[in-house]
Write an enzyme that holds these catalytic residues in place. Sequence first.
Site, PDB file in Angstrom:
ATOM      1  N   SER A 118       0.833  -1.207   0.000  1.00  0.00           N
ATOM      2  CA  SER A 118       0.000   0.000   0.000  1.00  0.00           C
ATOM      3  C   SER A 118       0.862   1.248   0.000  1.00  0.00           C
ATOM      4  O   SER A 118       0.390   2.330  -0.339  1.00  0.00           O
ATOM      5  CB  SER A 118      -0.853   0.088   1.263  1.00  0.00           C
ATOM      6  N   HIS A 139      -1.449  -2.803  -6.943  1.00  0.00           N
ATOM      7  CA  HIS A 139      -2.115  -2.460  -5.681  1.00  0.00           C
ATOM      8  C   HIS A 139      -3.625  -2.685  -5.779  1.00  0.00           C
ATOM      9  O   HIS A 139      -4.354  -1.867  -6.330  1.00  0.00           O
ATOM     10  CB  HIS A 139      -1.801  -0.987  -5.320  1.00  0.00           C
ATOM     11  N   GLU A 151      -4.297  -0.126  -8.784  1.00  0.00           N
ATOM     12  CA  GLU A 151      -3.246   0.824  -9.149  1.00  0.00           C
ATOM     13  C   GLU A 151      -2.028   0.025  -9.629  1.00  0.00           C
ATOM     14  O   GLU A 151      -1.541  -0.853  -8.904  1.00  0.00           O
ATOM     15  CB  GLU A 151      -2.846   1.690  -7.945  1.00  0.00           C
ATOM     16  N   ASN A 190      -4.183   6.561  -1.634  1.00  0.00           N
ATOM     17  CA  ASN A 190      -3.822   6.801  -0.237  1.00  0.00           C
ATOM     18  C   ASN A 190      -3.269   8.203  -0.010  1.00  0.00           C
ATOM     19  O   ASN A 190      -3.333   8.727   1.104  1.00  0.00           O
ATOM     20  CB  ASN A 190      -2.867   5.733   0.275  1.00  0.00           C
TER      21      ASN A 190
HETATM   22  N1  LIG Z   1      -5.684  -4.942   4.112  1.00  0.00           N
HETATM   23  C1  LIG Z   1      -5.870  -4.000   3.212  1.00  0.00           C
HETATM   24  O1  LIG Z   1      -6.888  -3.293   3.198  1.00  0.00           O
HETATM   25  C2  LIG Z   1      -4.836  -3.783   2.130  1.00  0.00           C
HETATM   26  C3  LIG Z   1      -5.230  -3.143   0.941  1.00  0.00           C
HETATM   27  C4  LIG Z   1      -4.287  -2.994  -0.090  1.00  0.00           C
HETATM   28  C5  LIG Z   1      -2.997  -3.455   0.096  1.00  0.00           C
HETATM   29  N2  LIG Z   1      -2.651  -4.051   1.267  1.00  0.00           N
HETATM   30  C6  LIG Z   1      -1.267  -4.547   1.377  1.00  0.00           C
HETATM   31  O2  LIG Z   1      -1.281  -5.953   1.177  1.00  0.00           O
HETATM   32  C7  LIG Z   1      -0.236  -6.554   1.927  1.00  0.00           C
HETATM   33  C8  LIG Z   1      -0.821  -7.627   2.826  1.00  0.00           C
HETATM   34  O3  LIG Z   1      -1.744  -7.030   3.695  1.00  0.00           O
HETATM   35  P1  LIG Z   1      -2.894  -7.882   4.414  1.00  0.00           P
HETATM   36  O4  LIG Z   1      -3.881  -6.900   4.940  1.00  0.00           O
HETATM   37  O5  LIG Z   1      -3.358  -8.977   3.512  1.00  0.00           O
HETATM   38  O6  LIG Z   1      -2.058  -8.499   5.624  1.00  0.00           O
HETATM   39  P2  LIG Z   1      -2.337  -9.843   6.449  1.00  0.00           P
HETATM   40  O7  LIG Z   1      -1.631  -9.679   7.727  1.00  0.00           O
HETATM   41  O8  LIG Z   1      -3.779 -10.178   6.451  1.00  0.00           O
HETATM   42  O9  LIG Z   1      -1.593 -10.957   5.585  1.00  0.00           O
HETATM   43  C9  LIG Z   1      -0.213 -11.026   5.436  1.00  0.00           C
HETATM   44  C10 LIG Z   1       0.172 -12.489   5.304  1.00  0.00           C
HETATM   45  O10 LIG Z   1       1.571 -12.561   5.009  1.00  0.00           O
HETATM   46  C11 LIG Z   1       2.041 -13.714   5.650  1.00  0.00           C
HETATM   47  N3  LIG Z   1       3.498 -13.680   5.756  1.00  0.00           N
HETATM   48  C12 LIG Z   1       4.267 -12.960   6.605  1.00  0.00           C
HETATM   49  N4  LIG Z   1       5.563 -13.245   6.409  1.00  0.00           N
HETATM   50  C13 LIG Z   1       5.614 -14.155   5.401  1.00  0.00           C
HETATM   51  C14 LIG Z   1       6.662 -14.837   4.754  1.00  0.00           C
HETATM   52  N5  LIG Z   1       7.934 -14.663   5.119  1.00  0.00           N
HETATM   53  N6  LIG Z   1       6.349 -15.706   3.757  1.00  0.00           N
HETATM   54  C15 LIG Z   1       5.076 -15.918   3.399  1.00  0.00           C
HETATM   55  N7  LIG Z   1       4.033 -15.292   3.990  1.00  0.00           N
HETATM   56  C16 LIG Z   1       4.303 -14.436   4.981  1.00  0.00           C
HETATM   57  C17 LIG Z   1       1.345 -13.713   6.997  1.00  0.00           C
HETATM   58  O11 LIG Z   1       1.391 -14.990   7.632  1.00  0.00           O
HETATM   59  C18 LIG Z   1      -0.074 -13.299   6.584  1.00  0.00           C
HETATM   60  O12 LIG Z   1      -0.889 -14.413   6.313  1.00  0.00           O
HETATM   61  C19 LIG Z   1       0.477  -5.424   2.661  1.00  0.00           C
HETATM   62  O13 LIG Z   1       1.566  -5.017   1.911  1.00  0.00           O
HETATM   63  C20 LIG Z   1      -0.593  -4.335   2.704  1.00  0.00           C
HETATM   64  O14 LIG Z   1      -0.049  -3.054   2.780  1.00  0.00           O
HETATM   65  C21 LIG Z   1      -3.529  -4.240   2.283  1.00  0.00           C
END
Ligand SMILES: NC(=O)c1ccc[n+]([C@@H]2O[C@H](COP(=O)([O-])OP(=O)(O)OC[C@H]3O[C@@H](n4cnc5c(N)ncnc54)[C@H](O)[C@@H]3O)[C@@H](O)[C@H]2O)c1
Length: 392
Positions: A118, A139, A151, A190
Amino acid sequence: MERATIIGAGTMGHGIGELLALAGFQVTLVDINEEVLKKAYESIQWSLGKFVEKRRIPEEDAKAAMERITTNVNLKEAVSTADLVVEAVTENIDLKKRLFKQMDEAAPAHAILASNTSSLSITEMADQTKRPGKVVGLHFFNPPVLMALVEIVRGDRTSDETVEAMLELVKKLGKTPVVVRKDVRGFIVNRVLGAVMNEAFSVVEKGEATMEEVDAAVKYKAGFPLGAFELADMIGLDVMYEVGKIMEAAYGDVAKASPLLESLVAEGNLGQKTGKGFYNWKVGRPRISFRLAGKFDVQRLYAVATNETARLIHDDVAEPQDIDTAMKLGTGWPQGPCEQADKLGLDGLLGKLKELHERYGEEVYRPSPLLEEYVGKGWTGKGAGRGFYTYG
Ligand SMILES: NC(=O)c1ccc[n+]([C@@H]2O[C@H](COP(=O)([O-])OP(=O)(O)OC[C@H]3O[C@@H](n4cnc5c(N)ncnc54)[C@H](O)[C@@H]3O)[C@@H](O)[C@H]2O)c1
């Protein structure tokens, strides 16, 4: 492209996997252990079941999509046959850099490596690889299966071919792509949303209005789908706080993280997911009274949104049309900030910024040079035939 591997099967990763499987990709989900992967698999199954129940897809399609999904805890093995890798692990630059290095070493030379970050730098991740031209930001918005926007973020060395391939992919997924031409923190949505949220926080912090008054005005006067505080609670105050800090590190006083978030996060009140944030969600969704809508001047929100938009255009990050599309599809705003500003009049909005800058002396209100330039040229909006857009 036929085979996609998703690294990180959490909130975003499992949704991106579902979307790709529905579009016909063979999908491998990777995470740190079997338990997380099982949960991700079941979440996809549940979501596809909902689509079938609502008659949005036939049962055979849901079944076929499920059959295209496998899971693997071994990253190297999982990326070894991928045409596309989408990284969606926790928002941490050191972790992402480490994984991009591993992905690069194990993935076929033709594979594109994308990050769903993000707020972090695509260029820094690309620098860990021997294929920076094939590293790109992709994104998605939450939840990926329902949100229409993606994005596509160019890192400093992302190639035109990679951007083209991502444009094609996003359209194939049935989504609308918007290209972010520069690897700036916060990309488009954002940045503009952050400016508006910070303004809402700042008014409450200064004691000039209550959060209910701000949210009532945001919903009932500006017509945004959610109040600013309500939305923050839904996103998660920990996520808001982390992104806020990254934005402050990148833009300094123009994007100062709100102290309101810090104290709530420290208390463990993270919003809807913990039952309490700005609002108490244990008693249900916040009820925001229409009667409070008159107390807060929404012109302030339009002014900061216009200013941030002007900064993006000035820095050649995106076109007005793309910013409008991104804000409407990414946040559900009824109008894009450029359309809105052209209707309201850039001169009035510039005046509002100057007034706020004079009153508070805060950098965030300093008008963008582009806005000054437009108004100086008489490009004050729709009424003048030229603003962000050219009319008639
Ligand atoms: N949640 C949102 O609204 C949103 C929206 C757009 C983008 N994002 C981005 O998406 C990404 C993930 O966010 P999320 O909300 O899904 O987080 P989340 O915490 O729900 O999921 C992240 C996952 O990554 C896994 N993980 C951590 N280390 C790891 C590794 N070494 N190898 C494999 N897996 C690993 C974790 O176990 C977890 O299941 C981030 O970069 C976030 O900024 C989030």
